[in-house]
Design an enzyme around this catalytic site. Structure first.
Site, PDB file in Angstrom:
ATOM      1  CD  GLN A  31      -2.986  -1.196   2.360  1.00 16.27           C
ATOM      2  OE1 GLN A  31      -2.554  -1.948   3.338  1.00 16.27           O
ATOM      3  NE2 GLN A  31      -3.963  -0.529   2.034  1.00 16.27           N
ATOM      4  CG  HIS A 135      -0.614  -6.130   5.162  1.00 14.78           C
ATOM      5  ND1 HIS A 135      -0.754  -5.569   6.380  1.00 14.78           N
ATOM      6  CD2 HIS A 135      -1.905  -5.766   4.561  1.00 14.78           C
ATOM      7  CE1 HIS A 135      -1.909  -4.876   6.624  1.00 14.78           C
ATOM      8  NE2 HIS A 135      -2.628  -4.981   5.282  1.00 14.78           N
ATOM      9  CG  ASN A 179      -3.328  -7.617   7.879  1.00 16.17           C
ATOM     10  OD1 ASN A 179      -3.252  -6.878   8.931  1.00 16.17           O
ATOM     11  ND2 ASN A 179      -4.084  -7.076   6.556  1.00 16.17           N
ATOM     12  CD  GLU A 180      -7.974  -6.785   8.361  1.00 18.97           C
ATOM     13  OE1 GLU A 180      -8.457  -6.855   7.262  1.00 18.97           O
ATOM     14  OE2 GLU A 180      -8.046  -5.955   9.177  1.00 18.97           O
TER      15      GLU A 180
HETATM   16  C1  FCB Z   1      -7.739  -3.479   6.691  1.00 19.70           C
HETATM   17  C2  FCB Z   1      -6.286  -3.912   6.188  1.00 19.70           C
HETATM   18  C3  FCB Z   1      -5.592  -2.662   5.848  1.00 19.70           C
HETATM   19  C4  FCB Z   1      -6.254  -1.610   5.252  1.00 19.70           C
HETATM   20  C5  FCB Z   1      -7.414  -1.070   6.204  1.00 19.70           C
HETATM   21  C6  FCB Z   1      -8.296   0.009   5.807  1.00 19.70           C
HETATM   22  O1  FCB Z   1      -8.459  -4.471   6.895  1.00 19.70           O
HETATM   23  O2  FCB Z   1      -5.860  -4.676   6.824  1.00 19.70           O
HETATM   24  O3  FCB Z   1      -4.561  -2.945   4.754  1.00 19.70           O
HETATM   25  O4  FCB Z   1      -6.748  -1.573   4.036  1.00 19.70           O
HETATM   26  O5  FCB Z   1      -8.470  -2.375   6.055  1.00 19.70           O
END
Ligand code: FCB
Length: 421
Positions: A31, A135, A179-180
């Protein structure tokens, strides 16, 4: 003049935070860095064509192509100077797998050295690095072989983590493997909105399982290299509240929480030193899921509901692990709500701490405006505004409010929502 919310009747009182609390902001490689070559860069062009052909859109193709992004890859020193000037004592960023291992088994030592420099630049400024190992973006050789749907990715991921952690072990204490993961599995394999745009429940389940195995394997490898390392994931979780207490609503709430929040945490429960919690959403549920109805919405249309962070932190207490808020933020180009948003969320975090929830740090998303995945550059999440023509950095007024809080290690009576000039 910026819009200022009236004080909420249910806002908790002002508080100090515990000694050593970590205050920072987060970014991710794809990003902000610029000039990446991974599955996303490959897909962005198709996405831009699809969107621009689909319906009238005031945005240009450049909005949807990550390109040079914020050029953070070259300007990280300048960006960390800004973080330092804003009194941050921690920073979360990610390492780009496709740079470190652009071809199967061929590690690029120069790129590993680059990340060593990034970490040293943080340390020199007294900023604790929180390093995310994945990520969302994948090297092309991984995505061509099915990404996380392929079982082999589990081993490849653990090998990549081992390589990076071994090289950087002296300078990093906190590692975030994934990440997520559930968001990736859901949006890319169930909803089909992100690469590789699949809509298949069984693919989703495979990806979910492999991500959990990938984390667990990486966890044991990292612990072997350096047992004192603190390892967790950054998990997107939402609080589900029932509209009315009846059987159906309670069942939907139970299922929603299990599906979105707890299933993955339970799958990795033996391999976590802390829980990283990304808080953006809160839902009311009845016979189905409703977004909270509120006038307070961000530029992305996301409802702002600060009390949800308290409810969720309280619910996480049962895991008896240290908690870090690894992301919390909003898109707000005019910086109308950001100060209020940060103050209110932090008041509720302090309330959770008062209830003996072990919260040890907060990372605002994001330090810089950046490339917001399939939405591109238009959403402005940054404490620092980026002019994408000149790449000039300009801290927004709210960044100063957050700096005051970080410096005071708490919210004082005088911490005010600043008005725009
Ligand atoms: C999260 C992501 C991050 C960004 C935010 C707004 O879900 O982990 O990369 O996009 O949202």
């Amino acid at each position: 003049m910026s819009k200022i919310f009236p004080p909420k009747a249910d806002s908790p009182p002002v508080k100090k935070f515990s000694e050593g609390f970590l205050w920072g902001a987060a970014t991710s490689a794809h990003q902000v860095e610029g000039n990446n070559h991974n599955d996303w860069t490959q897909w962005e062009k198709e996405n831009a064509d699809f969107i621009l052909k689909g319906y009238p859109n005031p945005l240009q193709e450049e909005n949807y192509i990550s390109g040079k992004a914020c050029d953070h890859y070259n300007r990280y020193e300048e960006d960390f100077d800004i973080a330092k000037s804003l009194d941050h004592n921690a920073h979360r960023f990610s390492i780009e797998w496709s740079r470190v291992e652009p071809e199967e088994g061929k590690f690029n030592e120069k790129e590993i050295e680059h990340y060593r420099d990034v970490i040293c630049a943080l340390r020199k400024r007294g900023i604790e690095p929180f390093v995310t190992l994945w990520h969302w973006t994948l090297p092309l050789w991984i995505s061509k072989n099915g990404g996380w749907e392929n079982r082999k990715t589990v081993r490849y991921f653990a090998r990549y983590c081992e390589k990076v952690v071994y090289a950087l072990r002296e300078d990093v204490k906190f590692w975030i493997t994934l990440n997520e993961p559930v968001v990736h599995a859901k949006i890319s394999y169930l909803e089909g909105r992100w690469p590789p745009q699949k809509k298949n429940f069984f693919s989703f389940l495979r990806v979910f399982r492999n991500l959990a195995h990938g984390h667990n394997l990486a966890y044991s490898s990292i612990k072997k290299i350096k047992p004192e390392s603190q390892i967790g994931i950054a998990h997107n979780m939402s609080f589900f509240e029932v509209e009315r207490k009846n059987f159906i609503s309670l069942l939907v709430k139970w299922f929603g929480e299990w599906w979105k929040n707890y299933r993955f945490l339970n799958a990795i429960s033996k391999c976590q030193d802390f829980i990283g919690f990304n808080y953006y959403s809160h839902y009311k549920v009845g016979w189905r899921k409703y977004k909270i109805k509120t006038e307070e919405i961000s530029d992305m249309g996301w409802a702002m509901y600060p009390k949800g962070i308290y409810l969720m932190l309280s619910a996480l207490k049962k895991y008896r692990k240290p908690l870090f808020i690894t992301e919390n933020g909003l898109a707000d180009a005019r910086d109308q709500y950001r100060s209020w948003f940060i103050i209110e969320h932090l008041k509720w975090v302090s309330e959770a701490i008062k209830d003996n929830v072990d919260v040890r740090g907060y990372f605002y998303w994001s330090l810089l405006d950046n490339f917001e995945w399939s939405d591109g550059f238009w959403p402005r999440f940054g404490l620092v505004e980026i002019d994408y023509e000149t790449l000039e950095r300009k801290p927004r007024p709210s960044s100063k409010v957050y700096a005051e809080i970080a410096k005071a290690n708490g919210i004082n009576e005088t911490t005010k929502v600043k008005e725009e000039k």
